[in-house]
Design a protein around this motif. Structure first.
Motif, PDB file in Angstrom:
ATOM      1  N   LEU A   7       0.818  -1.209   0.000  1.00  0.00           N
ATOM      2  CA  LEU A   7       0.000   0.000   0.000  1.00  0.00           C
ATOM      3  C   LEU A   7       0.853   1.261   0.000  1.00  0.00           C
ATOM      4  CD1 LEU A   7      -2.819   1.145  -0.086  1.00  0.00           C
ATOM      5  CD2 LEU A   7      -2.772   1.243   2.393  1.00  0.00           C
ATOM      6  N   SER A   8       1.947   1.268   0.747  1.00  0.00           N
ATOM      7  CA  SER A   8       2.796   2.461   0.744  1.00  0.00           C
ATOM      8  C   SER A   8       3.413   2.677  -0.639  1.00  0.00           C
ATOM      9  CB  SER A   8       3.868   2.399   1.835  1.00  0.00           C
ATOM     10  OG  SER A   8       4.787   1.354   1.594  1.00  0.00           O
ATOM     11  N   GLY A   9       3.712   1.603  -1.346  1.00  0.00           N
ATOM     12  CA  GLY A   9       4.196   1.716  -2.718  1.00  0.00           C
ATOM     13  C   GLY A   9       3.122   2.254  -3.644  1.00  0.00           C
ATOM     14  N   PHE A  10       1.890   1.810  -3.442  1.00  0.00           N
ATOM     15  CA  PHE A  10       0.760   2.310  -4.236  1.00  0.00           C
ATOM     16  C   PHE A  10       0.563   3.800  -3.990  1.00  0.00           C
ATOM     17  CE2 PHE A  10      -3.671   3.130  -5.221  1.00  0.00           C
ATOM     18  CZ  PHE A  10      -3.915   2.348  -6.341  1.00  0.00           C
ATOM     19  N   GLN A  11       0.627   4.215  -2.721  1.00  0.00           N
ATOM     20  CA  GLN A  11       0.453   5.628  -2.370  1.00  0.00           C
ATOM     21  C   GLN A  11       1.573   6.486  -2.958  1.00  0.00           C
ATOM     22  OE1 GLN A  11       0.215   4.928   1.896  1.00  0.00           O
ATOM     23  NE2 GLN A  11      -1.922   5.616   1.893  1.00  0.00           N
ATOM     24  N   ALA A  12       2.802   6.020  -2.870  1.00  0.00           N
ATOM     25  CA  ALA A  12       3.931   6.777  -3.409  1.00  0.00           C
ATOM     26  C   ALA A  12       3.812   6.920  -4.925  1.00  0.00           C
ATOM     27  CB  ALA A  12       5.248   6.093  -3.042  1.00  0.00           C
ATOM     28  N   THR A  13       3.404   5.855  -5.587  1.00  0.00           N
ATOM     29  CA  THR A  13       3.226   5.911  -7.037  1.00  0.00           C
ATOM     30  C   THR A  13       2.091   6.854  -7.399  1.00  0.00           C
ATOM     31  OG1 THR A  13       4.052   3.656  -7.237  1.00  0.00           O
ATOM     32  CG2 THR A  13       2.828   4.536  -9.121  1.00  0.00           C
ATOM     33  N   ALA A  14       1.000   6.814  -6.636  1.00  0.00           N
ATOM     34  CA  ALA A  14      -0.136   7.705  -6.891  1.00  0.00           C
ATOM     35  C   ALA A  14       0.270   9.166  -6.727  1.00  0.00           C
ATOM     36  CB  ALA A  14      -1.300   7.364  -5.968  1.00  0.00           C
ATOM     37  N   GLN A  15       1.092   9.453  -5.728  1.00  0.00           N
ATOM     38  CA  GLN A  15       1.553  10.827  -5.523  1.00  0.00           C
ATOM     39  C   GLN A  15       2.479  11.266  -6.658  1.00  0.00           C
ATOM     40  OE1 GLN A  15       3.214  10.704  -1.575  1.00  0.00           O
ATOM     41  NE2 GLN A  15       1.202  10.886  -0.601  1.00  0.00           N
ATOM     42  N   ALA A  16       3.315  10.356  -7.124  1.00  0.00           N
ATOM     43  CA  ALA A  16       4.268  10.692  -8.184  1.00  0.00           C
ATOM     44  C   ALA A  16       3.604  10.792  -9.561  1.00  0.00           C
ATOM     45  CB  ALA A  16       5.383   9.647  -8.230  1.00  0.00           C
ATOM     46  N   CYS A  17       2.584   9.965  -9.790  1.00  0.00           N
ATOM     47  CA  CYS A  17       1.984   9.883 -11.126  1.00  0.00           C
ATOM     48  C   CYS A  17       0.662  10.628 -11.256  1.00  0.00           C
ATOM     49  CB  CYS A  17       1.793   8.418 -11.510  1.00  0.00           C
ATOM     50  SG  CYS A  17       3.354   7.525 -11.663  1.00  0.00           S
ATOM     51  N   GLY A  18       0.048  11.002 -10.137  1.00  0.00           N
ATOM     52  CA  GLY A  18      -1.165  11.811 -10.112  1.00  0.00           C
ATOM     53  C   GLY A  18      -2.184  11.588 -11.201  1.00  0.00           C
ATOM     54  N   ALA A  19      -2.123  12.391 -12.247  1.00  0.00           N
ATOM     55  CA  ALA A  19      -3.138  12.376 -13.301  1.00  0.00           C
ATOM     56  C   ALA A  19      -2.879  11.331 -14.385  1.00  0.00           C
ATOM     57  CB  ALA A  19      -3.242  13.754 -13.940  1.00  0.00           C
ATOM     58  N   MET A  20      -1.748  10.648 -14.317  1.00  0.00           N
ATOM     59  CA  MET A  20      -1.463   9.610 -15.311  1.00  0.00           C
ATOM     60  C   MET A  20      -2.428   8.438 -15.136  1.00  0.00           C
ATOM     61  SD  MET A  20       2.705   9.651 -15.167  1.00  0.00           S
ATOM     62  CE  MET A  20       2.857   8.216 -16.206  1.00  0.00           C
ATOM     63  N   ASP A  21      -2.650   7.697 -16.215  1.00  0.00           N
ATOM     64  CA  ASP A  21      -3.544   6.537 -16.150  1.00  0.00           C
ATOM     65  C   ASP A  21      -2.974   5.453 -15.250  1.00  0.00           C
ATOM     66  OD1 ASP A  21      -5.199   7.785 -17.959  1.00  0.00           O
ATOM     67  OD2 ASP A  21      -4.675   6.480 -19.642  1.00  0.00           O
ATOM     68  N   CYS A  22      -3.824   4.978 -14.365  1.00  0.00           N
ATOM     69  CA  CYS A  22      -3.496   3.834 -13.521  1.00  0.00           C
ATOM     70  C   CYS A  22      -4.156   2.582 -14.114  1.00  0.00           C
ATOM     71  CB  CYS A  22      -4.003   4.084 -12.103  1.00  0.00           C
ATOM     72  SG  CYS A  22      -3.713   2.742 -10.948  1.00  0.00           S
ATOM     73  N   PHE A  23      -5.411   2.727 -14.501  1.00  0.00           N
ATOM     74  CA  PHE A  23      -6.174   1.632 -15.104  1.00  0.00           C
ATOM     75  C   PHE A  23      -6.871   2.129 -16.361  1.00  0.00           C
ATOM     76  CE2 PHE A  23      -6.331   0.610 -10.528  1.00  0.00           C
ATOM     77  CZ  PHE A  23      -5.788  -0.661 -10.555  1.00  0.00           C
ATOM     78  N   ARG A  24      -6.938   1.244 -17.352  1.00  0.00           N
ATOM     79  CA  ARG A  24      -7.762   1.500 -18.535  1.00  0.00           C
ATOM     80  C   ARG A  24      -8.666   0.295 -18.690  1.00  0.00           C
ATOM     81  NH1 ARG A  24      -7.425   5.059 -22.113  1.00  0.00           N
ATOM     82  NH2 ARG A  24      -7.598   3.739 -23.940  1.00  0.00           N
ATOM     83  N   PHE A  25      -9.925   0.558 -19.009  1.00  0.00           N
ATOM     84  CA  PHE A  25     -10.882  -0.531 -19.141  1.00  0.00           C
ATOM     85  C   PHE A  25     -11.909  -0.184 -20.211  1.00  0.00           C
ATOM     86  CE2 PHE A  25     -12.355   2.416 -15.982  1.00  0.00           C
ATOM     87  CZ  PHE A  25     -13.723   2.537 -16.207  1.00  0.00           C
ATOM     88  N   LYS A  26     -12.491  -1.220 -20.753  1.00  0.00           N
ATOM     89  CA  LYS A  26     -13.478  -1.043 -21.807  1.00  0.00           C
ATOM     90  C   LYS A  26     -14.867  -1.278 -21.221  1.00  0.00           C
ATOM     91  CE  LYS A  26     -13.533  -2.078 -26.686  1.00  0.00           C
ATOM     92  NZ  LYS A  26     -13.023  -2.981 -27.724  1.00  0.00           N
ATOM     93  N   LYS A  27     -15.768  -0.334 -21.473  1.00  0.00           N
ATOM     94  CA  LYS A  27     -17.153  -0.451 -21.009  1.00  0.00           C
ATOM     95  C   LYS A  27     -18.050  -0.026 -22.162  1.00  0.00           C
ATOM     96  CE  LYS A  27     -20.196   1.050 -17.304  1.00  0.00           C
ATOM     97  NZ  LYS A  27     -20.296   1.884 -16.084  1.00  0.00           N
ATOM     98  N   ASN A  28     -18.957  -0.916 -22.557  1.00  0.00           N
ATOM     99  CA  ASN A  28     -19.838  -0.644 -23.691  1.00  0.00           C
ATOM    100  C   ASN A  28     -19.046  -0.239 -24.940  1.00  0.00           C
ATOM    101  OD1 ASN A  28     -22.098  -1.160 -22.060  1.00  0.00           O
ATOM    102  ND2 ASN A  28     -22.151   0.961 -21.377  1.00  0.00           N
ATOM    103  N   ASP A  29     -17.956  -0.975 -25.186  1.00  0.00           N
ATOM    104  CA  ASP A  29     -17.097  -0.763 -26.358  1.00  0.00           C
ATOM    105  C   ASP A  29     -16.385   0.587 -26.389  1.00  0.00           C
ATOM    106  OD1 ASP A  29     -17.548  -3.305 -27.460  1.00  0.00           O
ATOM    107  OD2 ASP A  29     -19.418  -2.618 -28.386  1.00  0.00           O
ATOM    108  N   VAL A  30     -16.314   1.270 -25.243  1.00  0.00           N
ATOM    109  CA  VAL A  30     -15.605   2.548 -25.155  1.00  0.00           C
ATOM    110  C   VAL A  30     -14.531   2.423 -24.081  1.00  0.00           C
ATOM    111  CG1 VAL A  30     -15.821   5.006 -24.620  1.00  0.00           C
ATOM    112  CG2 VAL A  30     -17.657   3.831 -25.846  1.00  0.00           C
ATOM    113  N   TRP A  31     -13.325   2.866 -24.405  1.00  0.00           N
ATOM    114  CA  TRP A  31     -12.236   2.815 -23.434  1.00  0.00           C
ATOM    115  C   TRP A  31     -12.334   3.986 -22.461  1.00  0.00           C
ATOM    116  CZ3 TRP A  31      -9.141  -1.087 -22.402  1.00  0.00           C
ATOM    117  CH2 TRP A  31      -9.009  -2.101 -23.366  1.00  0.00           C
ATOM    118  N   HIS A  32     -12.120   3.682 -21.181  1.00  0.00           N
ATOM    119  CA  HIS A  32     -12.123   4.675 -20.103  1.00  0.00           C
ATOM    120  C   HIS A  32     -10.820   4.526 -19.330  1.00  0.00           C
ATOM    121  CE1 HIS A  32     -16.485   5.413 -20.531  1.00  0.00           C
ATOM    122  NE2 HIS A  32     -16.531   4.127 -20.823  1.00  0.00           N
ATOM    123  N   SER A  33     -10.461   5.547 -18.588  1.00  0.00           N
ATOM    124  CA  SER A  33      -9.264   5.438 -17.755  1.00  0.00           C
ATOM    125  C   SER A  33      -9.532   6.023 -16.372  1.00  0.00           C
ATOM    126  CB  SER A  33      -8.077   6.128 -18.415  1.00  0.00           C
ATOM    127  OG  SER A  33      -8.344   7.491 -18.605  1.00  0.00           O
TER     128      SER A  33
END
Length: 87
Positions: A7-33
């Protein structure tokens, strides 16, 4: 850089990467992030909900779901409480 736990690694990465995509997924044939900042906010919210429902360190919590990005968020929230995810 070593982290105290996942979790501390996840938090540090979230602080460093902020607005960058963490997850991308397809819903109703449209990609979201979902950004790292959004993912961390969701993990914190889920962690608080688990805590309110009585999940404590050492508890086992099952995730019954098909493969999806939310699974990773639930897993991080469960681990943040010291509980253990079981499939």
């Amino acid at each position: 850089m070593p982290y105290e736990n996942i979790l501390s690694g996840f938090q540090a990465t979230a602080q460093a990467c902020g607005a960058m995509d963490c997850f991308r997924f397809k819903k109703n044939d449209v990609w979201h992030s979902i950004s790292w900042k959004e993912a961390l906010a969701e993990v914190i919210s889920l962690s608080e909900a688990f805590k309110k429902s009585g999940v404590r360190a050492g508890d086992r919590v099952a995730i019954l779901s098909r493969t999806r990005y939310e699974w990773a968020l639930y897993d991080a929230a469960i681990m943040s409480l010291g509980a253990v995810t079981v499939p």
